[in-house]
Design a protein around this motif. Structure first.
Motif: not given
Length: 203
Positions: A144-149, A154-156
């Motif tokens: 999930v964190e890599e997908a956010r990067v 969504r950033e939030d």
């Protein structure tokens, strides 16, 4: 000087006995299923007393859960590189869903798929294990964190809530019969995941 770097002999023996009991329970579950296996069966298979089995496991459910946790950990280890190879979070979740659904009864190597309701029983036992839930959630956090990067989510987005949603959906995909798509068709599972399960994460 006494060497204290390794485990105490009593601790090592206890661990060996516990492993032997779990192995015996695995064999017994293959033979009779999780609903019919008994502590007596396991004790005989392991070559220990019934009392010894209870020293290591409070009850039959705890013993069955120990077997399922071991299987779950092996399944996660097998799925991780397949998930890691996919380029997007939607693809990663879909890949996990496809393989967990396909491996479920078969990879458990316990014959649960041959007995109505036992695969579902096994999944629900695992889903109520804090150890398993922590491992499953931890598995998805970096994805999930890599997908956010990458800007896919969504950033939030709240990572813990996102991983909770992913796990709930994967459990339902394995335990609840599909009505609008073919859960045995990998491409249909992937489309379903991309269309519904990850859309709520999108920017």
């Amino acid at each position: 000087m006494q060497n204290t770097s390794g485990p105490a002999p009593g601790t090592a023996r206890a661990a060996e006995t516990r492993d032997r009991i779990v192995d015996a329970a695995t064999d017994c579950i293959r033979r009779w299923g999780i609903r019919r296996v008994s502590m007596n069966d396991v004790a005989q298979q392991a070559g220990v007393s019934r009392r010894t089995v209870y020293l290591h496991f409070a009850d039959r459910e705890a013993l069955v859960l120990a077997v399922l946790i071991g299987v779950s950990e092996r399944m996660v280890a097998a799925v991780e590189p397949l998930v890691r190879a996919k380029p997007t979070l939607a693809d990663q979740i879909a890949e996990a869903a496809v393989h967990v659904h396909a491996m479920g009864p078969g990879e458990l190597q316990l014959g649960l798929g041959l007995r109505p309701g036992e695969s579902e029983d096994a999944t629900m036992l695992l889903a109520h294990s804090e150890r398993v839930l922590t491992a499953w959630h931890g598995f998805w956090v970096p994805f999930v964190e890599e997908a956010r990067v990458r800007g896919e989510v969504r950033e939030d987005v709240a990572v813990e809530r996102a991983t909770d949603w992913i796990m709930r959906m994967l459990i339902s995909l394995v335990t609840v019969p599909a009505r609008s798509f073919d859960a045995d068709d990998p491409d249909e599972v992937r489309r379903f995941v991309a269309e519904f399960i990850t859309r709520g994460f999108a920017p």
